[in-house]
Motif scaffolding. Sequence first.
Motif, PDB file in Angstrom:
ATOM      1  N   ARG A  27       0.837  -1.203   0.000  1.00 16.93           N
ATOM      2  CA  ARG A  27       0.000   0.000   0.000  1.00 16.93           C
ATOM      3  C   ARG A  27       0.872   1.254   0.000  1.00 16.93           C
ATOM      4  O   ARG A  27       0.607   2.211  -0.719  1.00 16.93           O
ATOM      5  CB  ARG A  27      -0.924   0.017   1.216  1.00 16.93           C
ATOM      6  CG  ARG A  27      -2.201  -0.737   1.036  1.00 16.93           C
ATOM      7  CD  ARG A  27      -3.127  -0.555   2.251  1.00 16.93           C
ATOM      8  NE  ARG A  27      -4.019  -1.680   2.351  1.00 16.93           N
ATOM      9  CZ  ARG A  27      -3.766  -2.815   2.973  1.00 16.93           C
ATOM     10  NH1 ARG A  27      -2.632  -2.987   3.612  1.00 16.93           N
ATOM     11  NH2 ARG A  27      -4.651  -3.787   2.981  1.00 16.93           N
ATOM     12  N   SER A  28       1.894   1.250   0.832  1.00 17.25           N
ATOM     13  CA  SER A  28       2.788   2.414   0.920  1.00 17.25           C
ATOM     14  C   SER A  28       3.582   2.620  -0.364  1.00 17.25           C
ATOM     15  O   SER A  28       3.697   3.743  -0.858  1.00 17.25           O
ATOM     16  CB  SER A  28       3.770   2.240   2.078  1.00 17.25           C
ATOM     17  OG  SER A  28       3.093   2.251   3.303  1.00 17.25           O
ATOM     18  N   GLN A  29       4.120   1.529  -0.908  1.00 13.93           N
ATOM     19  CA  GLN A  29       4.955   1.636  -2.105  1.00 13.93           C
ATOM     20  C   GLN A  29       4.153   2.098  -3.323  1.00 13.93           C
ATOM     21  O   GLN A  29       4.663   2.836  -4.159  1.00 13.93           O
ATOM     22  CB  GLN A  29       5.609   0.283  -2.409  1.00 13.93           C
ATOM     23  CG  GLN A  29       6.556   0.339  -3.581  1.00 13.93           C
ATOM     24  CD  GLN A  29       7.408  -0.912  -3.703  1.00 13.93           C
ATOM     25  OE1 GLN A  29       7.486  -1.732  -2.784  1.00 13.93           O
ATOM     26  NE2 GLN A  29       8.049  -1.080  -4.839  1.00 13.93           N
ATOM     27  N   PHE A  30       2.892   1.668  -3.409  1.00 16.38           N
ATOM     28  CA  PHE A  30       2.069   1.985  -4.578  1.00 16.38           C
ATOM     29  C   PHE A  30       0.882   2.878  -4.218  1.00 16.38           C
ATOM     30  O   PHE A  30      -0.170   2.815  -4.845  1.00 16.38           O
ATOM     31  CB  PHE A  30       1.575   0.689  -5.229  1.00 16.38           C
ATOM     32  CG  PHE A  30       2.692  -0.201  -5.721  1.00 16.38           C
ATOM     33  CD1 PHE A  30       3.609   0.254  -6.646  1.00 16.38           C
ATOM     34  CD2 PHE A  30       2.815  -1.494  -5.250  1.00 16.38           C
ATOM     35  CE1 PHE A  30       4.640  -0.557  -7.110  1.00 16.38           C
ATOM     36  CE2 PHE A  30       3.837  -2.333  -5.704  1.00 16.38           C
ATOM     37  CZ  PHE A  30       4.753  -1.861  -6.632  1.00 16.38           C
ATOM     38  N   ASP A  31       1.072   3.754  -3.220  1.00 11.69           N
ATOM     39  CA  ASP A  31      -0.037   4.592  -2.751  1.00 11.69           C
ATOM     40  C   ASP A  31      -0.533   5.591  -3.789  1.00 11.69           C
ATOM     41  O   ASP A  31      -1.640   6.110  -3.685  1.00 11.69           O
ATOM     42  CB  ASP A  31       0.330   5.310  -1.456  1.00 11.69           C
ATOM     43  CG  ASP A  31       1.414   6.367  -1.636  1.00 11.69           C
ATOM     44  OD1 ASP A  31       2.185   6.278  -2.608  1.00 11.69           O
ATOM     45  OD2 ASP A  31       1.487   7.270  -0.783  1.00 11.69           O
ATOM     46  N   ALA A  46      -7.402   0.691  -2.432  1.00 13.10           N
ATOM     47  CA  ALA A  46      -8.767   0.222  -2.177  1.00 13.10           C
ATOM     48  C   ALA A  46      -8.908  -1.251  -2.554  1.00 13.10           C
ATOM     49  O   ALA A  46      -9.595  -2.014  -1.879  1.00 13.10           O
ATOM     50  CB  ALA A  46      -9.776   1.069  -2.938  1.00 13.10           C
ATOM     51  N   VAL A  47      -8.246  -1.641  -3.636  1.00 12.13           N
ATOM     52  CA  VAL A  47      -8.275  -3.046  -4.057  1.00 12.13           C
ATOM     53  C   VAL A  47      -7.556  -3.902  -3.019  1.00 12.13           C
ATOM     54  O   VAL A  47      -8.045  -4.961  -2.616  1.00 12.13           O
ATOM     55  CB  VAL A  47      -7.623  -3.217  -5.451  1.00 12.13           C
ATOM     56  CG1 VAL A  47      -7.554  -4.676  -5.845  1.00 12.13           C
ATOM     57  CG2 VAL A  47      -8.390  -2.413  -6.494  1.00 12.13           C
ATOM     58  N   LEU A  48      -6.409  -3.441  -2.559  1.00 13.97           N
ATOM     59  CA  LEU A  48      -5.640  -4.189  -1.562  1.00 13.97           C
ATOM     60  C   LEU A  48      -6.415  -4.349  -0.260  1.00 13.97           C
ATOM     61  O   LEU A  48      -6.263  -5.350   0.441  1.00 13.97           O
ATOM     62  CB  LEU A  48      -4.299  -3.505  -1.303  1.00 13.97           C
ATOM     63  CG  LEU A  48      -3.318  -3.512  -2.480  1.00 13.97           C
ATOM     64  CD1 LEU A  48      -2.109  -2.642  -2.167  1.00 13.97           C
ATOM     65  CD2 LEU A  48      -2.895  -4.926  -2.833  1.00 13.97           C
ATOM     66  N   ASP A  61       1.896 -13.827  -7.071  1.00 14.69           N
ATOM     67  CA  ASP A  61       0.981 -13.983  -5.945  1.00 14.69           C
ATOM     68  C   ASP A  61       0.153 -12.711  -5.754  1.00 14.69           C
ATOM     69  O   ASP A  61      -1.070 -12.763  -5.594  1.00 14.69           O
ATOM     70  CB  ASP A  61       1.791 -14.304  -4.683  1.00 14.69           C
ATOM     71  CG  ASP A  61       0.952 -14.447  -3.428  1.00 14.69           C
ATOM     72  OD1 ASP A  61      -0.216 -14.876  -3.531  1.00 14.69           O
ATOM     73  OD2 ASP A  61       1.467 -14.152  -2.333  1.00 14.69           O
ATOM     74  N   ALA A  62       0.810 -11.558  -5.812  1.00 19.37           N
ATOM     75  CA  ALA A  62       0.106 -10.284  -5.650  1.00 19.37           C
ATOM     76  C   ALA A  62      -0.884 -10.059  -6.788  1.00 19.37           C
ATOM     77  O   ALA A  62      -2.026  -9.659  -6.561  1.00 19.37           O
ATOM     78  CB  ALA A  62       1.115  -9.139  -5.591  1.00 19.37           C
ATOM     79  N   GLN A  63      -0.452 -10.334  -8.012  1.00 20.44           N
ATOM     80  CA  GLN A  63      -1.331 -10.127  -9.169  1.00 20.44           C
ATOM     81  C   GLN A  63      -2.561 -11.024  -9.094  1.00 20.44           C
ATOM     82  O   GLN A  63      -3.675 -10.564  -9.338  1.00 20.44           O
ATOM     83  CB  GLN A  63      -0.572 -10.392 -10.464  1.00 20.44           C
ATOM     84  CG  GLN A  63      -1.444 -10.191 -11.694  1.00 20.44           C
ATOM     85  CD  GLN A  63      -0.656 -10.296 -12.971  1.00 20.44           C
ATOM     86  OE1 GLN A  63       0.364  -9.627 -13.117  1.00 20.44           O
ATOM     87  NE2 GLN A  63      -1.109 -11.113 -13.892  1.00 20.44           N
ATOM     88  N   THR A  64      -2.372 -12.280  -8.755  1.00 21.24           N
ATOM     89  CA  THR A  64      -3.497 -13.205  -8.632  1.00 21.24           C
ATOM     90  C   THR A  64      -4.479 -12.715  -7.576  1.00 21.24           C
ATOM     91  O   THR A  64      -5.689 -12.709  -7.800  1.00 21.24           O
ATOM     92  CB  THR A  64      -3.003 -14.624  -8.291  1.00 21.24           C
ATOM     93  OG1 THR A  64      -2.156 -15.085  -9.351  1.00 21.24           O
ATOM     94  CG2 THR A  64      -4.162 -15.589  -8.107  1.00 21.24           C
ATOM     95  N   SER A  65      -3.952 -12.277  -6.448  1.00 26.75           N
ATOM     96  CA  SER A  65      -4.807 -11.777  -5.372  1.00 26.75           C
ATOM     97  C   SER A  65      -5.593 -10.545  -5.820  1.00 26.75           C
ATOM     98  O   SER A  65      -6.775 -10.405  -5.513  1.00 26.75           O
ATOM     99  CB  SER A  65      -3.968 -11.429  -4.143  1.00 26.75           C
ATOM    100  OG  SER A  65      -3.358 -12.587  -3.617  1.00 26.75           O
ATOM    101  N   ILE A  66      -4.947  -9.653  -6.546  1.00 25.49           N
ATOM    102  CA  ILE A  66      -5.611  -8.442  -7.037  1.00 25.49           C
ATOM    103  C   ILE A  66      -6.684  -8.800  -8.053  1.00 25.49           C
ATOM    104  O   ILE A  66      -7.819  -8.328  -7.978  1.00 25.49           O
ATOM    105  CB  ILE A  66      -4.577  -7.455  -7.618  1.00 25.49           C
ATOM    106  CG1 ILE A  66      -3.725  -6.891  -6.481  1.00 25.49           C
ATOM    107  CG2 ILE A  66      -5.268  -6.345  -8.408  1.00 25.49           C
ATOM    108  CD1 ILE A  66      -2.488  -6.150  -6.927  1.00 25.49           C
ATOM    109  N   PHE A  67      -6.340  -9.648  -9.022  1.00 20.19           N
ATOM    110  CA  PHE A  67      -7.309 -10.035 -10.053  1.00 20.19           C
ATOM    111  C   PHE A  67      -8.523 -10.731  -9.454  1.00 20.19           C
ATOM    112  O   PHE A  67      -9.619 -10.641  -9.997  1.00 20.19           O
ATOM    113  CB  PHE A  67      -6.672 -10.925 -11.107  1.00 20.19           C
ATOM    114  CG  PHE A  67      -5.824 -10.172 -12.112  1.00 20.19           C
ATOM    115  CD1 PHE A  67      -5.770  -8.787 -12.151  1.00 20.19           C
ATOM    116  CD2 PHE A  67      -5.069 -10.872 -13.026  1.00 20.19           C
ATOM    117  CE1 PHE A  67      -4.998  -8.114 -13.080  1.00 20.19           C
ATOM    118  CE2 PHE A  67      -4.296 -10.208 -13.976  1.00 20.19           C
ATOM    119  CZ  PHE A  67      -4.258  -8.826 -13.995  1.00 20.19           C
TER     120      PHE A  67
END
Length: 85
Positions: A27-31, A46-48, A61-67
């Motif tokens: 969240r911090s890195q991509f705020d 908001a997605v996270l 892993d992050a992309q799958t969770s987001i999708f």
Amino acid sequence: MTHEVKLNELTELLESASYPLSADAMRSQFDDVTLVYADGSEPLAAVLDRIGSDQFDSAEDAQTSIFNVVPVEGVGEPGQSEGEG
């Protein structure tokens, strides 16, 4: 300044991070990142917030969770299919 990222560009963005990465650190890195959908946009933070994971072990892993939590309507035109046509 907001950085807009289309869903098909998400992999490149996520691969710029070092893993494992906590959800808070992501969240911090991509705020400043806003995901651009076919029918609008939404802040990546908001997605996270909708993801149950506390940590991501890889960009995949992050992309799958987001999708998994991106609204279906945001991915493409309603009724559009990549199947037989």
